[in-house]
Design an enzyme around this catalytic site. Sequence first.
Site, PDB file in Angstrom:
ATOM      1  N   HIS A  31      -2.226  -4.855  19.078  1.00 51.80           N
ATOM      2  CA  HIS A  31      -1.574  -4.528  17.802  1.00 51.80           C
ATOM      3  C   HIS A  31      -0.829  -3.196  17.954  1.00 51.80           C
ATOM      4  O   HIS A  31      -1.373  -2.246  18.534  1.00 51.80           O
ATOM      5  CB  HIS A  31      -2.625  -4.428  16.693  1.00 51.80           C
ATOM      6  CG  HIS A  31      -2.022  -4.309  15.329  1.00 51.80           C
ATOM      7  ND1 HIS A  31      -1.561  -3.112  14.834  1.00 51.80           N
ATOM      8  CD2 HIS A  31      -1.770  -5.233  14.378  1.00 51.80           C
ATOM      9  CE1 HIS A  31      -1.066  -3.312  13.616  1.00 51.80           C
ATOM     10  NE2 HIS A  31      -1.181  -4.587  13.317  1.00 51.80           N
ATOM     11  N   HIS A  82       2.910   1.934  10.933  1.00 51.81           N
ATOM     12  CA  HIS A  82       1.779   1.924  11.860  1.00 51.81           C
ATOM     13  C   HIS A  82       2.040   2.685  13.161  1.00 51.81           C
ATOM     14  O   HIS A  82       1.297   2.530  14.135  1.00 51.81           O
ATOM     15  CB  HIS A  82       1.290   0.489  12.087  1.00 51.81           C
ATOM     16  CG  HIS A  82       0.431   0.038  10.947  1.00 51.81           C
ATOM     17  ND1 HIS A  82       0.076  -1.262  10.718  1.00 51.81           N
ATOM     18  CD2 HIS A  82      -0.133   0.746   9.937  1.00 51.81           C
ATOM     19  CE1 HIS A  82      -0.681  -1.306   9.623  1.00 51.81           C
ATOM     20  NE2 HIS A  82      -0.813  -0.111   9.130  1.00 51.81           N
ATOM     21  N   CYS A 135      -8.685   2.420   6.324  1.00 49.72           N
ATOM     22  CA  CYS A 135      -7.804   2.825   5.234  1.00 49.72           C
ATOM     23  C   CYS A 135      -8.320   2.317   3.893  1.00 49.72           C
ATOM     24  O   CYS A 135      -8.768   1.177   3.783  1.00 49.72           O
ATOM     25  CB  CYS A 135      -6.396   2.349   5.560  1.00 49.72           C
ATOM     26  SG  CYS A 135      -5.641   1.335   4.370  1.00 49.72           S
ATOM     27  N   HIS A 178       5.341  -5.209   8.518  1.00 43.90           N
ATOM     28  CA  HIS A 178       5.203  -6.596   8.963  1.00 43.90           C
ATOM     29  C   HIS A 178       5.542  -7.593   7.863  1.00 43.90           C
ATOM     30  O   HIS A 178       4.674  -8.316   7.373  1.00 43.90           O
ATOM     31  CB  HIS A 178       3.771  -6.843   9.473  1.00 43.90           C
ATOM     32  CG  HIS A 178       3.574  -6.360  10.859  1.00 43.90           C
ATOM     33  ND1 HIS A 178       2.392  -5.853  11.323  1.00 43.90           N
ATOM     34  CD2 HIS A 178       4.425  -6.302  11.904  1.00 43.90           C
ATOM     35  CE1 HIS A 178       2.529  -5.505  12.585  1.00 43.90           C
ATOM     36  NE2 HIS A 178       3.757  -5.752  12.955  1.00 43.90           N
ATOM     37  N   CYS A 221       0.878  -1.172   0.000  1.00 42.06           N
ATOM     38  CA  CYS A 221       0.000   0.000   0.000  1.00 42.06           C
ATOM     39  C   CYS A 221       0.919   1.227   0.000  1.00 42.06           C
ATOM     40  O   CYS A 221       2.129   1.096   0.215  1.00 42.06           O
ATOM     41  CB  CYS A 221      -0.851   0.003   1.261  1.00 42.06           C
ATOM     42  SG  CYS A 221       0.172   0.093   2.737  1.00 42.06           S
ATOM     43  N   CYS A 269       1.849   6.213   8.640  1.00 38.77           N
ATOM     44  CA  CYS A 269       1.022   6.484   7.459  1.00 38.77           C
ATOM     45  C   CYS A 269      -0.051   7.538   7.764  1.00 38.77           C
ATOM     46  O   CYS A 269      -0.456   7.717   8.906  1.00 38.77           O
ATOM     47  CB  CYS A 269       0.422   5.156   7.056  1.00 38.77           C
ATOM     48  SG  CYS A 269      -1.128   5.244   6.249  1.00 38.77           S
ATOM     49  N   GLU A 318      -0.290  -0.713  16.054  1.00 38.04           N
ATOM     50  CA  GLU A 318      -0.998   0.485  15.573  1.00 38.04           C
ATOM     51  C   GLU A 318      -1.990   0.974  16.634  1.00 38.04           C
ATOM     52  O   GLU A 318      -2.072   2.170  16.930  1.00 38.04           O
ATOM     53  CB  GLU A 318      -1.757   0.161  14.284  1.00 38.04           C
ATOM     54  CG  GLU A 318      -2.603   1.325  13.815  1.00 38.04           C
ATOM     55  CD  GLU A 318      -3.751   0.929  12.905  1.00 38.04           C
ATOM     56  OE1 GLU A 318      -3.557   0.103  12.016  1.00 38.04           O
ATOM     57  OE2 GLU A 318      -4.857   1.474  13.109  1.00 38.04           O
TER      58      GLU A 318
HETATM   59  S1  SF4 Z   1      -3.162   2.324   7.155  1.00 41.65           S
HETATM   60 FE1  SF4 Z   1      -3.478   1.452   5.127  1.00 41.65          FE
HETATM   61  S2  SF4 Z   1      -2.199   2.669   3.715  1.00 41.65           S
HETATM   62 FE2  SF4 Z   1      -1.528   3.055   5.824  1.00 41.65          FE
HETATM   63  S3  SF4 Z   1       0.142   1.613   6.167  1.00 41.65           S
HETATM   64 FE3  SF4 Z   1      -1.723   0.657   6.971  1.00 41.65          FE
HETATM   65  S4  SF4 Z   1      -2.502  -0.563   5.264  1.00 41.65           S
HETATM   66 FE4  SF4 Z   1      -1.026   0.889   4.422  1.00 41.65          FE
END
Ligand code: SF4
Length: 289
Positions: A132, A82, A199, A42, A12, A104, A134
């Site tokens: 996780h 993330h 996303c 990852h 992505c 991101c 993120e």
């Molecule tokens: S949020 Fe979406 S665009 Fe951003 S790193 Fe994760 S998968 Fe990729």
Amino acid sequence: MEIIRADKMGFCFGVKEAVELAHELARDNSGKRIYMLGMLVHNEQVIEVLKKLKIKIITEKEVLETDGETLKKNDIVVIRAHGTTKQLYDILEKKEVTIYDAACIFVKKARKLLVEKQREGKDIIFIGDKDHPEVKGIISFGKDVQVFLNFDELKKANIDSSKRYFLLAQTTLNKNIFEDIEKYVSLNYPNIEIGNTICGATYERQKAVEKLALEVDVVLVVGGKNSSNTKKLFNIAREINPRSYLIQTKNEIELSWLKGIKKVGITAGASTPEESIIEIENSIREEVL
Ligand code: SF4
């Protein structure tokens, strides 16, 4: 046998940018030490390449436990796609390292919304996996965030009708599930505002695998086994087509999966590099076609 790729798959833009940034830093290296904080993305193959370029991994645990002892002023630290926790950003700043934040835009947006809405006096509800990175990162910017793993968990939540809430979700949550949550919340809880931080890249890949899984006999989902979005692609594929397999490298392909079939579909998680996909396609061609 025909090999069919999903319409959208693989890197992505968030991951692509993070990996390109790390490569650029390695190329421009002015003698400074470069670290990536945890796995930049990852995917083990991507990480191995970066390690060969002399980018070292420093884990969040190590930085937290030692208060960043290993790091010296002017070292370069790249923060993964993330993101990371507020505590980590604070330590890095204190150590006066040069931070390259490859978090991101979707992660940054979630972080920003959370802070803004909390400032407006709203309690935060987050749907996602609290273990996780993120999620850990985003919620660390808030106070007393309530995290629910999924829709079922949310349904059991104690929502106080006298309070105002803001709900947001992990960027990789299945968009259909998010839409169900939106409907449920707007019907039952007028005091919950919803922020969409799903996303687009994840959604496109999920839609593409839905289509692919119907068209082919077998689906191979290529990606890291600890990659959240890869696992979700696999779950979607398997629900539609039970002959779906999650693999990381060509060595994991079992020839029995492909015996006698006409079409094999391939998709890949957002952190899977194109080289891994090509390697798998070539291996199928060599072994089966
Ligand atoms: S949020 Fe979406 S665009 Fe951003 S790193 Fe994760 S998968 Fe990729």
